[in-house]
Scaffold this motif. Structure first.
Motif, short mmCIF file in Angstrom:
data_model
loop_
_atom_site.label_atom_id
_atom_site.label_comp_id
_atom_site.label_asym_id
_atom_site.label_seq_id
_atom_site.Cartn_x
_atom_site.Cartn_y
_atom_site.Cartn_z
N ASP A 1 -9.36 -2.19 -1.81
CA ASP A 1 -8.42 -1.27 -2.46
C ASP A 1 -8.17 -1.68 -3.91
O ASP A 1 -7.02 -1.85 -4.33
N ARG B 1 0.81 -1.21 0.00
CA ARG B 1 0.00 0.00 0.00
C ARG B 1 0.85 1.26 0.00
O ARG B 1 0.31 2.36 -0.15
N ARG C 1 0.18 5.78 -5.70
CA ARG C 1 -1.07 5.06 -6.00
C ARG C 1 -1.71 5.72 -7.21
O ARG C 1 -2.80 6.27 -7.14
N GLN D 1 -9.27 5.44 -9.97
CA GLN D 1 -8.23 5.47 -8.94
C GLN D 1 -8.31 6.74 -8.11
O GLN D 1 -8.09 6.73 -6.90
N HIS E 1 -4.05 -1.54 -4.85
CA HIS E 1 -3.11 -0.66 -4.14
C HIS E 1 -2.46 0.35 -5.09
O HIS E 1 -1.29 0.71 -4.95
N GLY E 2 -3.23 0.77 -6.10
CA GLY E 2 -2.73 1.79 -7.02
C GLY E 2 -1.75 1.28 -8.05
O GLY E 2 -1.14 2.08 -8.77
N ASN F 1 -8.71 6.75 -4.20
CA ASN F 1 -7.76 7.51 -3.38
C ASN F 1 -8.43 8.60 -2.56
O ASN F 1 -7.76 9.47 -2.00
#
Length: 457
Positions: free
Chosen positions: A422, A36, A40, A334, A84-85, A338
């Protein structure tokens, strides 16, 4: 006649929503891991195992999507899965065009139809954060043309409205953003109000003001807040954005959403330079009123030539008029995951994202609309502000995480944003009216989560 806007929004009707999702879980509830940390922003990739997936199980999804193309259900497809991006998979399958034989590239442009709606919702929330409007404001404060709206009370057997009544109160912006205001759409012609939307060509208006003027002459389907019906309300939001900002709707989106998020191929048209990158759209072939099981390029729809997406449309339809690429839309997803920021650029505050991801449909409306429309709602699945939301995934029989947000488009595109795990997923195809088999968005969810064996990673 201006039909570009009509198709952009009207074709959203074919949308089959297969997942629904609620408000974002708190960061504290999300799994913590080294995966993580860091950027991201989808600029990096991750192996499936590094972010909790079993690679062999994930291959089951790849094989299924490849077979969908091989079986001729769709011409081509792109899919993007990120956790997790970081991008876990970004796949292409098949052809962008069967006529040219061009392989599907990763940067192909797609008609996203109703996946335009969440983008419009974010534009609204930007103005919300500026104090320009509130959820329970009456829409008449911003659209005075709606002050004299009536509500359909009775219709005859031929679908002609025979009696109307006064509104008990005007619709609120909360209802405008959750399809509970009572507006029609004109996508079908079963409901008398939808028939009028078609007759008055609301979605083929020459500009947003004309769309508002035509809408103002048609009764609501029901008293505001008493039911749910997929509607032109998101096009009304586009008009409100335009009026409150002093910019055209397209200019506002470019300045406040597309530009900051580096969504360089997203907008209401491609322009001539990018026109060749627009994927061909297909329909199921029908001969003598019987499906053949094959697909053919859609040269016309409803007896009218396909809209020309190389040119600006007559009306910038926030409900269904945009085009985008897989990566562009993934960047938008995303940003939402986020909690409003991407690449160090903040679009919205976390609280605004949470508002969008919270069901706003009253309980009795949720239950009464279970299985009766485009989406099936219940106590566990509802609708937030321009997103479908999941309140309790397991009780709803879904294997994504609580608070997942989603929607889809008429040509088969789909996405979901899962804050509990996520994770984001974007799928792009171009086939109208279903794919002749299992819904691909549903299958993508099933096959994604059966491969997520270690969500704690």
């Amino acid at each position: 006649m201006h039909r570009r806007a009509y198709f952009a929004a009207a074709l959203s009707a074919a949308l089959v929503v297969s997942s629904v999702q609620p408000a974002f879980a708190a960061d504290a509830a999300a799994p913590k891991s080294a995966a993580r940390t860091g950027a991201r922003d989808l600029s990096a990739t991750a192996t499936p195992e590094a972010v909790g997936f079993d690679a062999q199980r994930l291959k089951t999804m790849d094989d299924y999507m490849a077979k969908t193309v091989a079986d001729g259900r769709v011409a081509g497809m792109t899919t993007l899965l990120a956790r997790h991006g970081k991008v876990v998979e970004f796949k292409t399958y098949g052809k962008a065009s069967l006529a040219t034989g061009q392989a599907m590239p990763k940067d192909e442009i797609f008609r996203i139809y109703s996946m335009s709606k969440p983008l419009t919702g974010v534009a609204m929330m930007i103005l919300f954060e500026e104090g320009k409007w509130r959820l329970d404001d009456p829409v008449t404060r911003y659209v005075p043309e709606f002050k004299n709206l009536k509500v359909m009370a009775e219709a005859d057997k031929d679908g002609k409205i025979t009696k109307v009544e006064d509104m008990k109160r005007p619709p609120t912006l909360r209802e405008i953003m959750s399809h509970t205001a009572g507006f029609g759409y004109g996508l079908g012609d079963r409901h008398p109000v939808d028939k009028l939307y078609r007759e008055k060509k609301v979605l083929s208006s020459n500009g947003l003001q004309e769309m508002i003027d035509r809408t103002a002459t048609i009764p609501l389907m029901y008293q505001p807040g008493t039911s749910w019906s997929y509607s032109s309300a998101v096009d009304i939001q586009g008009y409100i954005v335009q009026k409150l900002s002093g910019e055209t709707f397209g200019q506002f989106l470019q300045e406040h959403v597309f530009g900051p998020l580096k969504m360089k191929d997203t907008g209401f048209y491609t322009g001539p330079a990018k026109a060749s990158r627009l994927a061909a759209v297909y329909v199921g072939e029908v001969v003598d009123r019987k499906p053949t099981g094959k697909i053919v390029e859609a040269k016309e729809l409803f007896g009218t030539a396909m809209p020309d997406y190389s040119k600006p449309p007559a009306m910038e339809s926030g409900g269904g008029g945009m085009v985008s690429t897989t990566m562009d839309y993934a960047r938008f997803c995303q940003m939402m995951l986020n909690k409003g920021v991407l690449d160090g650029v903040r679009i919205l505050a976390p609280s605004s994202i949470e508002l969008m991801d919270t069901n706003v449909i009253p309980h009795n409306v949720l239950v009464n609309n279970n299985g009766t429309g485009v989406a099936s709602f219940n106590e566990y699945v509802g609708f937030g502000l321009d997103f479908q939301v999941v309140n309790d995934a397991r009780k709803a029989g879904m294997n994504e995480g609580d608070n997942t947000m989603s929607w889809g488009g008429a040509a088969g595109t789909w996405f979901w944003i899962d804050p509990t795990n996520d994770l984001i997923y974007v799928g792009m195809i171009q086939r109208m009216g279903g794919t002749g088999g299992d819904d691909l968005g549903t299958m993508a969810r099933t096959l994604t989560y059966q491969a997520l064996l270690h969500p704690e990673k």
